[in-house]
Design a protein around this motif. Sequence first.
Motif, PDB file in Angstrom:
ATOM      1  N   MET B  85     -41.480  30.355   6.844  1.00 36.71           N
ATOM      2  CA  MET B  85     -42.657  29.593   6.442  1.00 36.71           C
ATOM      3  C   MET B  85     -42.340  28.085   6.451  1.00 36.71           C
ATOM      4  SD  MET B  85     -44.512  32.212   6.168  1.00 36.71           S
ATOM      5  CE  MET B  85     -46.080  31.490   5.644  1.00 36.71           C
ATOM      6  N   MET B  86     -43.175  27.317   7.150  1.00 32.92           N
ATOM      7  CA  MET B  86     -43.016  25.866   7.196  1.00 32.92           C
ATOM      8  C   MET B  86     -43.846  25.297   6.045  1.00 32.92           C
ATOM      9  SD  MET B  86     -41.555  23.353   8.898  1.00 32.92           S
ATOM     10  CE  MET B  86     -41.116  23.726  10.612  1.00 32.92           C
ATOM     11  N   ARG B  87     -43.266  25.363   4.834  1.00 33.21           N
ATOM     12  CA  ARG B  87     -44.042  25.165   3.612  1.00 33.21           C
ATOM     13  C   ARG B  87     -44.539  23.750   3.393  1.00 33.21           C
ATOM     14  NH1 ARG B  87     -43.379  29.942   1.025  1.00 33.21           N
ATOM     15  NH2 ARG B  87     -41.589  31.135   1.768  1.00 33.21           N
ATOM     16  N   THR B  88     -43.853  22.765   3.945  1.00 34.27           N
ATOM     17  CA  THR B  88     -44.250  21.379   3.659  1.00 34.27           C
ATOM     18  C   THR B  88     -45.345  20.867   4.589  1.00 34.27           C
ATOM     19  OG1 THR B  88     -42.390  20.609   5.008  1.00 34.27           O
ATOM     20  CG2 THR B  88     -42.048  20.732   2.621  1.00 34.27           C
ATOM     21  N   LEU B  89     -45.709  21.639   5.593  1.00 32.47           N
ATOM     22  CA  LEU B  89     -46.715  21.152   6.543  1.00 32.47           C
ATOM     23  C   LEU B  89     -48.032  21.918   6.458  1.00 32.47           C
ATOM     24  CD1 LEU B  89     -44.467  20.468   9.666  1.00 32.47           C
ATOM     25  CD2 LEU B  89     -45.355  18.817   8.007  1.00 32.47           C
ATOM     26  N   GLY B  90     -48.122  22.873   5.531  1.00 29.63           N
ATOM     27  CA  GLY B  90     -49.352  23.629   5.376  1.00 29.63           C
ATOM     28  C   GLY B  90     -49.152  24.744   4.375  1.00 29.63           C
ATOM     29  N   ASP B  91     -50.261  25.342   3.939  1.00 29.02           N
ATOM     30  CA  ASP B  91     -50.151  26.353   2.888  1.00 29.02           C
ATOM     31  C   ASP B  91     -49.690  27.701   3.412  1.00 29.02           C
ATOM     32  OD1 ASP B  91     -50.739  24.980   0.595  1.00 29.02           O
ATOM     33  OD2 ASP B  91     -52.888  25.000   1.024  1.00 29.02           O
ATOM     34  N   ASP B  92     -49.893  27.962   4.678  1.00 26.53           N
ATOM     35  CA  ASP B  92     -49.598  29.306   5.199  1.00 26.53           C
ATOM     36  C   ASP B  92     -49.237  29.188   6.678  1.00 26.53           C
ATOM     37  OD1 ASP B  92     -49.460  32.095   5.472  1.00 26.53           O
ATOM     38  OD2 ASP B  92     -51.573  32.205   6.072  1.00 26.53           O
ATOM     39  N   ILE B  93     -48.126  28.505   6.966  1.00 25.38           N
ATOM     40  CA  ILE B  93     -47.678  28.373   8.354  1.00 25.38           C
ATOM     41  C   ILE B  93     -46.455  29.243   8.559  1.00 25.38           C
ATOM     42  CG2 ILE B  93     -46.796  26.836  10.142  1.00 25.38           C
ATOM     43  CD1 ILE B  93     -48.285  24.550   8.909  1.00 25.38           C
TER      44      ILE B  93
END
Lengths: 281, 281
Positions: B85-93
Amino acid sequence: MAIAANVAPSERVTYEDLCTMTAAEARGHFRNGAYSGHTAGIAPGMLQGNVVILPADLALDFSRFCQRNPQPCPLIGVTDTGDPMMRTLGDDIDIRTDVPAYRIYEYGELKDEVTDISDLWQDDFVAFAIGCSFSFEDALIQDGIRLRHLEQNKTVSMFVTNLMTEPAGPFSGGTVVSMRPLPIQDAIRASAICARFPQAHGQPVHMGDPAEIGITDINAPDWGDPTEFRDGEIPVFWACGVTPQNIVRSAKPPFCITHAPGRMLVTDVPAWATDSKKLKS
Amino acid sequence: MAIAANVAPSERVTYEDLCTMTAAEARGHFRNGAYSGHTAGIAPGMLQGNVVILPADLALDFSRFCQRNPQPCPLIGVTDTGDPMMRTLGDDIDIRTDVPAYRIYEYGELKDEVTDISDLWQDDFVAFAIGCSFSFEDALIQDGIRLRHLEQNKTVSMFVTNLMTEPAGPFSGGTVVSMRPLPIQDAIRASAICARFPQAHGQPVHMGDPAEIGITDINAPDWGDPTEFRDGEIPVFWACGVTPQNIVRSAKPPFCITHAPGRMLVTDVPAWATDSKKLKS
């Protein structure tokens, strides 16, 4: 703790002399142990940096922490693992000797303050340089904005806030801010000026009511001195380079070295540079 | 290589439909395998990113490479090791499914192009997102600057240059640039506008004589299509997100995954954001 006890008095250089030198010349005196004081006002216009040195097994998480928190932790340089030279910030910066003074932490506890870490350096160490407020304070002063803590020769007031950082591995916690009282018109101008210095914490993170960011008493800073307020002034808060130090300390790594407060890495990179590459010589 | 052969036609969504959606909605269609095309024009105004996925033992060096080369490699996000999960760029990426298409490399050689890397994901993977030119192209167009490659529906011309990157570990080589022909007045305006987008390569790295940066034939790009020049236009060169891909490929890591060209990570972060934190939802 005695500082620079091993330095012969004849080698010493005054702060006033240092202020007339280039960054490289000043670092030469730090390297020789001739000066272990603060670096505000030395090599004006050049980027200065907070220093955090960690073993490689924590370096990736700390890199991520800085990337995720660019206002408190604007990463301006990272050494190769085991290489003591900070090659991207100057032609000859040896991170073991070229900072005026260092603090040694074990499991988050302050163990010593020294002026040279050559005998402590290890093959797996990575040194991080993080932009600091000295750069934007220069710019504010040059634009005619008066900074009381400097005029009164005090240390800026610093506070832990409830502005939580984005965590990475063992690193997490509240953003530490520095506070300067300013008339509202100066606060607006300061915001615009500081936005041009993302490598030195950028624009303020808050202004006005301290309670909104979890500060209960503006006259009782967590670090530094209290700062006098005058009529019509509001507190203006900037993300502060003490954040990474505080957060690294909380993470309690077995071993960690930082610069001593106010005794920064002075680089060969202009504070206004749009990236952190050193000037070509 | 067949792309998205596993997608039922009924699930497909058109590019035109995607352009009316939010970034999160568009990513939902990428995730479902309903679209594997380019992302230019999707979620306008939101930051898009190049993607590089590497094993953790190369991640610290790659982080350092990005820190040292912020114009070609503006690092906008890094996952925790093993966390998709790319947590810092979106809520659910979910970086394993939310990019329209991926390329798989082994020892620098292209092995496959796929629309989902869930079965390839490993516990030691770290995903990096690096800003891309789509963001500044949006800003230029909104300011009335015409970009010929877009008007002629071509891929921008890209070249390897002799502008050497600052190396880090196995990563080194020339900066790759993208080139757009502009009248000199537009070139000046474009420089000023792009300087406001450090997360999307920032201001140009060169304009004028291609030979000065080691380009021998402006009509023979290393990637993309040749671009028509008109009277009074000069070539303007920007650092390009193909740089990290090219450099990672040259480093020949045992395994590496990138996005497929033009098929970017679409984030929930505005392109004009001064840091890469996602908007609070």
